[in-house]
Design a protein around this motif. Structure first.
Motif, PDB file in Angstrom:
ATOM      1  N   VAL A 285      40.824  40.904  23.597  1.00  0.00           N
ATOM      2  CA  VAL A 285      39.687  41.020  24.798  1.00  0.00           C
ATOM      3  C   VAL A 285      39.558  42.426  25.753  1.00  0.00           C
ATOM      4  N   GLY A 286      38.645  42.759  26.123  1.00  0.00           N
ATOM      5  CA  GLY A 286      39.330  43.808  26.727  1.00  0.00           C
ATOM      6  C   GLY A 286      39.063  43.015  28.727  1.00  0.00           C
ATOM      7  N   MET A 287      39.954  44.212  28.975  1.00  0.00           N
ATOM      8  CA  MET A 287      40.598  43.781  29.887  1.00  0.00           C
ATOM      9  C   MET A 287      40.537  44.547  31.450  1.00  0.00           C
ATOM     10  N   MET A 288      40.972  44.429  32.624  1.00  0.00           N
ATOM     11  CA  MET A 288      40.529  45.438  33.054  1.00  0.00           C
ATOM     12  C   MET A 288      41.628  45.157  35.110  1.00  0.00           C
ATOM     13  N   LEU A 289      41.867  45.109  35.565  1.00  0.00           N
ATOM     14  CA  LEU A 289      42.513  44.777  36.957  1.00  0.00           C
ATOM     15  C   LEU A 289      41.525  46.631  37.971  1.00  0.00           C
ATOM     16  N   VAL A 290      40.953  45.215  38.882  1.00  0.00           N
ATOM     17  CA  VAL A 290      39.697  46.220  39.791  1.00  0.00           C
ATOM     18  C   VAL A 290      40.484  45.976  41.423  1.00  0.00           C
ATOM     19  N   SER A 291      40.185  46.764  41.840  1.00  0.00           N
ATOM     20  CA  SER A 291      40.813  46.365  43.303  1.00  0.00           C
ATOM     21  C   SER A 291      38.791  45.598  44.117  1.00  0.00           C
ATOM     22  N   LEU A 297      41.729  49.923  38.285  1.00  0.00           N
ATOM     23  CA  LEU A 297      43.379  50.319  38.504  1.00  0.00           C
ATOM     24  C   LEU A 297      43.787  50.315  37.372  1.00  0.00           C
ATOM     25  N   GLN A 298      43.190  49.407  36.497  1.00  0.00           N
ATOM     26  CA  GLN A 298      43.920  49.528  34.564  1.00  0.00           C
ATOM     27  C   GLN A 298      42.726  49.408  33.922  1.00  0.00           C
ATOM     28  N   ALA A 299      42.930  49.543  32.439  1.00  0.00           N
ATOM     29  CA  ALA A 299      42.213  49.628  31.683  1.00  0.00           C
ATOM     30  C   ALA A 299      42.802  48.703  30.576  1.00  0.00           C
ATOM     31  N   ARG A 309      35.314  54.545  25.814  1.00  0.00           N
ATOM     32  CA  ARG A 309      35.959  55.694  26.574  1.00  0.00           C
ATOM     33  C   ARG A 309      37.160  55.307  26.772  1.00  0.00           C
ATOM     34  N   SER A 310      37.999  56.194  27.395  1.00  0.00           N
ATOM     35  CA  SER A 310      39.725  56.208  26.782  1.00  0.00           C
ATOM     36  C   SER A 310      40.196  55.670  28.023  1.00  0.00           C
ATOM     37  N   GLU A 311      41.456  56.096  28.310  1.00  0.00           N
ATOM     38  CA  GLU A 311      42.183  54.667  29.769  1.00  0.00           C
ATOM     39  C   GLU A 311      41.734  55.910  31.143  1.00  0.00           C
ATOM     40  N   THR A 312      41.955  56.985  31.076  1.00  0.00           N
ATOM     41  CA  THR A 312      41.781  57.928  32.470  1.00  0.00           C
ATOM     42  C   THR A 312      40.801  58.093  31.593  1.00  0.00           C
ATOM     43  N   GLU A 313      39.500  57.968  31.604  1.00  0.00           N
ATOM     44  CA  GLU A 313      37.850  57.976  32.209  1.00  0.00           C
ATOM     45  C   GLU A 313      37.466  56.950  32.749  1.00  0.00           C
ATOM     46  N   LEU A 314      37.984  55.664  33.016  1.00  0.00           N
ATOM     47  CA  LEU A 314      37.816  54.257  33.343  1.00  0.00           C
ATOM     48  C   LEU A 314      39.192  54.622  34.399  1.00  0.00           C
ATOM     49  N   SER A 374      53.872  45.297  45.055  1.00  0.00           N
ATOM     50  CA  SER A 374      53.666  45.474  46.777  1.00  0.00           C
ATOM     51  C   SER A 374      53.256  42.875  46.790  1.00  0.00           C
ATOM     52  N   GLY A 375      52.907  43.147  45.586  1.00  0.00           N
ATOM     53  CA  GLY A 375      51.877  42.515  45.507  1.00  0.00           C
ATOM     54  C   GLY A 375      50.341  41.500  46.223  1.00  0.00           C
ATOM     55  N   GLU A 376      49.903  43.275  45.714  1.00  0.00           N
ATOM     56  CA  GLU A 376      48.472  43.682  46.223  1.00  0.00           C
ATOM     57  C   GLU A 376      47.868  42.881  45.363  1.00  0.00           C
ATOM     58  N   ARG A 377      47.021  42.124  46.418  1.00  0.00           N
ATOM     59  CA  ARG A 377      46.139  41.278  45.234  1.00  0.00           C
ATOM     60  C   ARG A 377      44.558  41.894  44.968  1.00  0.00           C
ATOM     61  N   CYS A 378      44.135  41.745  43.251  1.00  0.00           N
ATOM     62  CA  CYS A 378      43.009  42.134  42.815  1.00  0.00           C
ATOM     63  C   CYS A 378      42.281  41.489  41.973  1.00  0.00           C
ATOM     64  N   LEU A 379      41.745  42.589  41.359  1.00  0.00           N
ATOM     65  CA  LEU A 379      40.425  42.071  40.536  1.00  0.00           C
ATOM     66  C   LEU A 379      41.056  41.650  39.367  1.00  0.00           C
ATOM     67  N   ILE A 380      41.688  40.358  38.683  1.00  0.00           N
ATOM     68  CA  ILE A 380      41.539  40.600  36.872  1.00  0.00           C
ATOM     69  C   ILE A 380      40.199  40.364  35.984  1.00  0.00           C
TER      70      ILE A 380
END
Length: 834
Positions: A285-291, A297-299, A309-314, A374-380
């Motif tokens: 399943v497609g997953m990403m971390l979003v601020s 942040l990551q796909a 799209r490539s990981e670099t583009e995203l 860092s424990g920075e909270r983001c969205l998955i």
């Protein structure tokens, strides 16, 4: 260790829990047995369908998902359980629920108490809820081909009830077993997810059932992917939920041993993070971390493949940039609820933009996640491709609201839009609209002469031309056959609509090539507007239809505007229809009798019963007014029964009151609608027998035109009536086009010369036609009666031409029962004197 019976594996059960378990087990087993007996009574085909449904439910139960925090599991087989409930009733559904529960509990539990108790409780819950559903269904109003909304709502209620019953049965056992008080509300709240799952299953079942009922087995090809997608989503959701529960338990355990197990906790945390990154990278399943600022942040690779799209583009791009502009607001609203703390997670379906410019529908799930050391909270955010399902749903939606031949909106869609226009016009009188009802003038001729394929091509060509001559905001729909309707909104005057009608006539007038033939067509158009303050779409369609028939009566290629005169006429007809209905039900409709004589001897031979309607306010209403209305509204059937019963009853009474009168004939008019109804002959036989008349005394009269139009449908009743001795007479003979074969072969014993031919005799003409009819009747062995005899010259000429029987004002006007009895008594006296 060998397996033990259930009662030996209850060492951890309190006495109250044992009693509860045995009670539910025995009740459920009894219900299961009763269900088997009920299903066995079905037809072989139905039993086979039940077995297939139960097998599918059981196979689905082989892949259960354990519910987080509970000792039960679900597998999504409720879709098939509810399908069996809809098709074969509560017994079949109870068997399927029990089998699915048995298979699921066998795989998820090694205790016999669970393996035996779960199926029993499932059968008990489903049989009770299903029986309530079966009792409630007959109370629903589903007469409309397209009106299944109440059934769908009832199915959802039953699904929620089944969820509640299952939860209370199993949850109460756990509470009693632990010695805790049973709190139903808490149990239902804790298992709310189960109600949602069952409701979703019921929704899918309802969709399959209604699609199959309306569109046939072909729709199953579109529905099965939806079922598969639903089951996959259900399994995925509960596995995710179980993973979250396990993770929460681990966190609680780690908090209790924070000091002593700090080092081990760090190791476990690192291992968990490693596992997450592994799962993140290799997830299907497609997953990403979003601020929190929507920056990606990551796909993972699955998401890159999904969007092309490539990981670099995203990476470091804006999440809103890959979402369709129309759906960005939906996504922002969901994320805002998460950031505000109102929600802990969100779910939404949005369109994402593929690299090649196509839209990809995705089911999006999002929640908070702490990233890195860092424990920075983001969205998955997880994205699952649901494009195929959305396209299937869109196709089903299109099929439900569009005509398959012309691809125009159908009647259901048109009525929905007309309802909206009526509501809008009620709130804003300036929002005027008009409805145009079109009926093609020569479609049946073209369809019959050139074939149905040519007729279909004509309709598609006409539909295309109609679309081309309308504004984008206008709606044209095919109602069925060769009937079309147009909804025109924001009109300023009647002249504007009439101009549109003329423009439509112009585009339809152009020749159409159908194969090698070139044809022209036209339409009769009825128009009505919102000026009449309609409250329902049916009212507007009725008036447009009335105006269309007014246009058709004026000739080909005409249009007519519904006006106040037509409105008054319609109101009068509606009033008279209601009054006639009440008159029939209240027994107000009566009969008069017109005598029939042997013309040479002037001997009374019988009476013709004529319907009479004495109205309290309007006096006597003419038969020409209410008979036609009864034919149009279908009231002719109860009216005909009433007239036949009244005539037979009064005729029998007349004969009983006059000893020695002999058998007088009774003529009663009958409509084509009555003769076309199955069982009408049996109804006539029943009425004749009830009043102890001889069938040979009764003659049923039908017009020549009715005989021609309804011949195929009326023939079985005509033959049966002849077998029991009832005679059939053709009324108004000479005004239709009966062939000699029809007169010779059909069970017709009498023909009546129409009054128009008798009237001509008084003017010195028409004797050739009358002579021909009399000769034709004599040669075919049919009795001939002349009606409408109003003068002595007419009578004398009929006698010279050889007509034996007749009726008319000269011989006797229609009279009441008492006057008819006086005439019959006088006739009997004259016979005795002679």
């Amino acid at each position: 260790m060998s397996e033990q019976p259930a009662f030996l594996l209850m060492h951890d059960y309190r006495p109250e829990a044992k009693a509860y378990w045995w009670t539910t087990f025995l009740l459920g087993t009894a219900v299961f047995g009763l269900s088997l007996v009920e299903v066995a009574k079905l037809s072989d085909a139905a039993v086979l369908q039940v077995l297939v449904g139960v097998a599918i439910a059981a196979v689905t139960g082989l892949f259960p998902v354990r519910i987080p925090g509970a000792k039960v599991s679900v597998a999504g087989a409720e879709i098939f359980v509810f399908m069996l409930l809809l098709i074969h009733g509560p017994a079949a559904a109870a068997i399927a629920a029990a089998c699915e529960a048995a298979v699921g509990s066998w795989r998820t539990s090694d205790r016999w108490t669970s393996r035996l108790g779960s199926p029993a409780m499932a059968a008990l819950a489903m049989y009770g809820c299903g029986s309530a559903f079966a009792l409630a269904v007959p109370l629903l109003d589903t007469s409309g081909a397209g009106d299944r909304g109440p059934l769908f709502a009832l199915l959802l209620l039953v699904a929620l009830a089944y969820s509640a019953a299952s939860t209370l049965l199993t949850g109460s056992l756990m509470c009693v077993k632990r010695g805790e008080p049973v709190r139903p509300v808490r149990l239902l709240r804790a298992h709310g997810w189960l109600a949602l799952a069952y409701a979703a299953s019921a929704s899918v079942s309802g969709l399959v059932y209604m699609s199959f009922d309306r569109f046939g087995s072909e729709m199953l090809l579109a529905i099965f992917p939806i079922i598969a997608m639903f089951l996959s989503t259900l399994h995925f959701y509960f596995r995710q939920a179980e993973t979250q529960v396990v993770a929460q338990r681990e966190k609680f355990a780690a908090a209790e041993h924070a000091v002593a197990e700090a080092a081990r906790h760090v190791v476990q945390l690192q291992a968990s993070e490693s596992r997450f990154h592994s799962a993140f990278t290799h997830a299907a399943v497609g997953m990403m971390l979003v601020s929190n600022e929507y920056r990606i942040l990551q796909a993972n690779p699955a998401l890159c493949h999904l969007l092309g799209r490539s990981e670099t583009e995203l990476a470091q791009s804006d999440l809103k940039a890959i979402v369709h502009a129309e759906d960005v607001g939906v996504l922002q609203a969901q994320v805002a609820g998460l950031l505000s703390g109102a929600d802990s997670k969100f779910t939404a379906e949005v369109r994402c933009l593929h690299r090649h410019g196509i839209d990809v529908w995705v089911s999006t799930n999002g929640s908070f996640f702490s990233a890195g050391d860092s424990g920075e909270r983001c969205l998955i955010v997880q994205m699952h491709d649901v494009t195929a399902r959305r396209r299937a749903e869109s196709r089903l939606q299109h099929i439900a609201y569009h005509d398959g031949l012309t691809n125009l909106p159908n009647r259901s869609h048109f009525l929905e839009q007309l309802t909206r226009a009526i509501v809008q016009a009620a709130g804003d009188p300036a929002a005027m609209f008009a409805v145009l009802f079109l009926d093609f003038d020569r479609f049946k001729v073209i369809n019959d002469s050139l074939g149905h394929r040519a007729g279909d091509e004509l309709l598609t060509t006409a539909a295309r031309r109609l679309r081309e001559c309308l504004r984008p905001t206008d709606l044209v729909a095919r109602l069925g056959g060769d009937e079309f309707a147009i909804l025109v909104e924001h009109v300023r005057s009647d002249a504007e609509v009439m101009e549109l009608a003329e423009r439509i006539q112009g585009v339809l007038r152009a020749p159409i090539h159908l194969g090698e033939a070139e044809v022209t067509t036209s339409a009769s158009i009825g128009i009505t507007t919102s000026a009449f303050r309609y409250e329902t779409p049916e009212q507007a369609m009725r008036d447009a239809d009335i105006a269309m028939y007014r246009a058709k009566s004026q000739g080909k290629a005409q249009y007519a505007l519904f006006d106040s005169a037509l409105h008054t006429e319609v109101s009068s007809q509606l009033w008279m229809e209601g009054e006639l209905r009440r008159a029939i039900e209240g027994g107000v409709v009566d009969v008069d009798f017109q005598p029939i004589f042997d013309l040479r001897s002037r001997r009374l031979t019988g009476f013709e019963a004529l319907a009479r309607w004495p109205h309290a306010a309007r006096g006597s209403i003419r038969p020409s007014e209410f008979i036609a209305l009864a034919e149009e509204t279908g009231l002719i059937v109860p009216l005909g029964d009433r007239v036949l019963e009244r005539a037979c009853g009064q005729h029998a009474q007349l004969q009983r009151n006059i000893p020695g009168i002999g058998m007088l004939d009774l003529h009663v008019n009958v409509s084509g609608m009555q003769l076309s109804r199955p069982g009408y002959a049996s109804r006539v036989k029943q009425i004749i027998a009830a009043f102890e008349l001889h069938p040979e005394q009764v003659t049923l009269e039908l017009t020549e035109s009715v005989l021609i139009e309804k011949l195929s449908a009326a023939l079985p009743n005509l033959l049966e009536l002849r077998e029991i001795g009832v005679r059939i007479s053709i009324d108004d003979f000479g005004t239709g086009y009966s062939s000699l074969s029809v007169l010779q072969d059909l069970p017709i014993g009498e023909i009546k010369i129409d009054r128009t031919f008798v009237t001509r005799l008084a003017n010195g003409g028409g004797d050739e036609v009358v002579r021909a009819i009399i000769a034709l009747g004599r040669s075919l062995g049919k009795r001939v009666i002349a009606e409408g005899i109003e003068s002595a010259p007419q009578l004398d000429q009929l006698i010279r031409l050889g007509c034996e029987h007749g009726q008319g004002f000269l011989l006797g006007r229609p009279m009441s029962t008492s006057d008819a009895e006086v005439m019959a008594r006088t006739a009997a006296t004259q016979v005795r004197i002679a």
